[in-house]
Design a protein around this motif. Structure first.
Motif, short mmCIF file in Angstrom:
data_model
loop_
_atom_site.label_atom_id
_atom_site.label_comp_id
_atom_site.label_asym_id
_atom_site.label_seq_id
_atom_site.Cartn_x
_atom_site.Cartn_y
_atom_site.Cartn_z
N ALA A 1 0.82 -1.21 0.00
CA ALA A 1 0.00 0.00 0.00
C ALA A 1 0.86 1.27 0.00
N HIS A 2 1.93 1.28 0.78
CA HIS A 2 2.73 2.50 0.93
C HIS A 2 3.77 2.67 -0.17
N GLU A 3 4.29 1.56 -0.70
CA GLU A 3 5.31 1.66 -1.74
C GLU A 3 4.74 1.52 -3.14
N GLY A 4 3.46 1.18 -3.23
CA GLY A 4 2.83 1.07 -4.55
C GLY A 4 3.41 -0.05 -5.40
N VAL B 1 -14.98 -5.39 -6.98
CA VAL B 1 -15.96 -4.31 -6.83
C VAL B 1 -15.36 -3.13 -6.07
N GLY B 2 -14.73 -3.42 -4.92
CA GLY B 2 -14.16 -2.34 -4.12
C GLY B 2 -13.05 -1.61 -4.85
N ALA B 3 -12.13 -2.36 -5.45
CA ALA B 3 -11.01 -1.74 -6.17
C ALA B 3 -11.51 -0.96 -7.39
N GLY B 4 -12.52 -1.51 -8.09
CA GLY B 4 -13.06 -0.80 -9.24
C GLY B 4 -13.65 0.54 -8.86
N GLU B 5 -14.48 0.55 -7.82
CA GLU B 5 -15.10 1.80 -7.37
C GLU B 5 -14.04 2.78 -6.86
N TYR B 6 -13.09 2.28 -6.09
CA TYR B 6 -12.07 3.15 -5.50
C TYR B 6 -11.24 3.84 -6.59
N TYR B 7 -10.79 3.08 -7.56
CA TYR B 7 -9.93 3.67 -8.59
C TYR B 7 -10.71 4.53 -9.58
N THR C 1 3.40 -4.49 -6.38
CA THR C 1 2.52 -5.64 -6.51
C THR C 1 2.91 -6.74 -5.52
N CYS C 2 2.07 -7.77 -5.44
CA CYS C 2 2.35 -8.89 -4.53
C CYS C 2 3.70 -9.56 -4.82
N PRO C 3 4.00 -9.95 -6.07
CA PRO C 3 5.30 -10.59 -6.31
C PRO C 3 6.48 -9.69 -5.96
N GLU C 4 6.37 -8.39 -6.22
CA GLU C 4 7.45 -7.47 -5.87
C GLU C 4 7.64 -7.42 -4.35
N ALA C 5 6.54 -7.36 -3.61
CA ALA C 5 6.62 -7.31 -2.15
C ALA C 5 7.19 -8.62 -1.59
N ILE C 6 6.78 -9.75 -2.16
CA ILE C 6 7.31 -11.04 -1.72
C ILE C 6 8.81 -11.11 -1.96
N ASN C 7 9.25 -10.67 -3.14
CA ASN C 7 10.68 -10.69 -3.46
C ASN C 7 11.48 -9.85 -2.48
N LEU D 1 -2.09 0.27 -11.50
CA LEU D 1 -2.58 0.25 -10.12
C LEU D 1 -3.34 -1.06 -9.90
N VAL D 2 -3.07 -1.72 -8.79
CA VAL D 2 -3.74 -2.99 -8.47
C VAL D 2 -4.41 -2.85 -7.10
N PRO D 3 -5.33 -3.74 -6.76
CA PRO D 3 -6.07 -3.61 -5.48
C PRO D 3 -5.18 -3.50 -4.25
N GLU D 4 -4.06 -4.22 -4.24
CA GLU D 4 -3.20 -4.24 -3.05
C GLU D 4 -2.50 -2.92 -2.80
N MET D 5 -2.51 -2.00 -3.76
CA MET D 5 -1.87 -0.70 -3.58
C MET D 5 -2.76 0.28 -2.81
N ALA D 6 -3.99 -0.12 -2.53
CA ALA D 6 -4.90 0.71 -1.74
C ALA D 6 -5.10 0.06 -0.38
N ALA D 7 -5.40 0.88 0.63
CA ALA D 7 -5.63 0.36 1.98
C ALA D 7 -6.91 -0.48 1.99
N GLU D 8 -6.90 -1.56 2.77
CA GLU D 8 -8.06 -2.44 2.85
C GLU D 8 -9.31 -1.70 3.31
N GLU D 9 -9.14 -0.75 4.24
CA GLU D 9 -10.29 0.00 4.74
C GLU D 9 -10.94 0.81 3.62
N GLU D 10 -10.12 1.40 2.75
CA GLU D 10 -10.65 2.19 1.65
C GLU D 10 -11.40 1.32 0.65
#
Length: 329
Positions: free
Chosen positions: A161-164, A253-259, A166-172, A223-232
């Motif tokens: 969320a803070h570094e913007g 649904v949530g990510a679509g509306e948010y972005y 993706t999941c594979p990048e964060a895992i690496n 932009l992917v869903p994981e780049m936004a806070a879960e609360e948002e």
């Protein structure tokens, strides 16, 4: 004494929870073995075992399980029923351990703790401690492993969320793998596109034909869903559908509306052919995109989808947005 090896298939829930799982098992003294990146051989292995109406992600999961045979002592495939708030997982994910045992009888013992936050909290704790008891009889060691695993999960979510990234990048980055991020190789972005869908579709490069890296190479900020806070995402999902019925509604649904509220240049939804819940949720986002006046592309993938076809649709979609933006200026 030999170190116990736990195999984790690189499919389905892997992208959401791997750092947490790795931390838990390593704190208990086990060695984590992850299956290779998806390839044609792994897909073919899964297809040969699955029944006709099985969705593609489950076929891939079965192929990843087969690839781990003889490499580990256990296979970890939790039964994640609900994460609370009366929202439930897909029935095929809930029944995945039993399906795997039936279709791959030669696989190692499957560790499948039930995670259902709709039941009392003690039920979840009991199942986790039962899982930990496979590795140690010390309850304090299990408690410490749970605490460290939860810290890893929070750090993982926060990093994306803070570094913007993706999941594979964060895992690496978190797991300190040897894979190098190649973000500096891409041209400066001229468009901002939100790519929404399940993590196991968005981040499996074989399944989606390297869609995210292709977009970046075309000058797109992704932009992917994981780049936004879960609360948002939860707030955005409630605006569109009210109370969610599926655990993964925020990813679509949530990510679509948010972005869309963030005024991105376009939305791309990645889904898998034949997924009933996805087909309903995609329609919600599609109609909402029409109200916002934001271009929307729905890509449905299966094992027969060609790389050329996906690339052609992407290029046409981006060209349309570029022409549209020039007209609007």
């Amino acid at each position: 004494m030999d170190i116990i090896k736990v195999g984790i298939p690189r499919a389905l829930l892997y992208y959401q929870y791997y750092p947490m799982w790795e931390s838990f098992f390593e704190k208990l003294g086990a060695e984590v073995v992850v299956s290779p990146l998806t390839n044609k051989a792994i897909l073919n292995l899964g297809v040969t075992r699955a029944v006709a109406d099985t969705c593609l992600p489950v076929k891939l999961f079965l192929g990843h399980v087969i690839s781990l045979i003889d490499k580990c002592d256990y296979i970890f495939a939790p039964t994640v029923i609900s994460l609370g708030r009366k929202a439930y997982n897909c029935s095929k994910i809930i029944g995945l351990p039993n399906m795997t045992r039936a279709l791959i009888p030669e696989c190692p013992v499957i560790l499948a703790p039930e995670i259902n936050l709709e039941k009392w909290r003690y039920h979840v704790y009991q199942n986790i401690y039962k899982l930990g008891s496979c590795f140690t009889s010390n309850p304090f060691k299990i408690k410490k492993a749970v605490e460290e695993a939860w810290k890893s999960n929070l750090a993982y979510r926060s990093k994306m969320a803070h570094e913007g990234i993706t999941c594979p990048e964060a895992i690496n980055r978190m797991c300190q793998t040897n894979q190098q991020l190649d973000s500096n190789c891409y041209p400066s972005p001229i468009l901002t596109i939100a790519v929404i869908g399940h993590p196991y579709v968005l981040y499996d490069d074989y399944l989606n034909h390297r869609l995210i890296s292709r977009l970046k190479s075309m000058g797109v900020k992704v932009l992917v869903p994981e780049m936004a806070a879960e609360e948002e995402l939860d707030i955005a999902a409630k605006k569109m559908v009210g109370t969610p019925h599926w655990s993964f509604e925020t990813d679509i649904v949530g990510a679509g509306e948010y972005y869309m509220e963030e005024k991105v240049d376009g939305i791309i939804n990645l889904s898998v052919f034949g997924c009933g819940p996805d087909s309903m949720m995609v329609d919600f986002v599609k109609h909402r995109a029409r109200e916002f006046g934001i271009p929307f592309l729905a890509l449905s993938l299966d094992e027969h989808a060609s790389e050329g076809g996906v690339l052609t649709r992407l290029e046409a979609f981006l060209d349309m947005i570029k022409r549209r933006n020039r007209i609007c200026v």
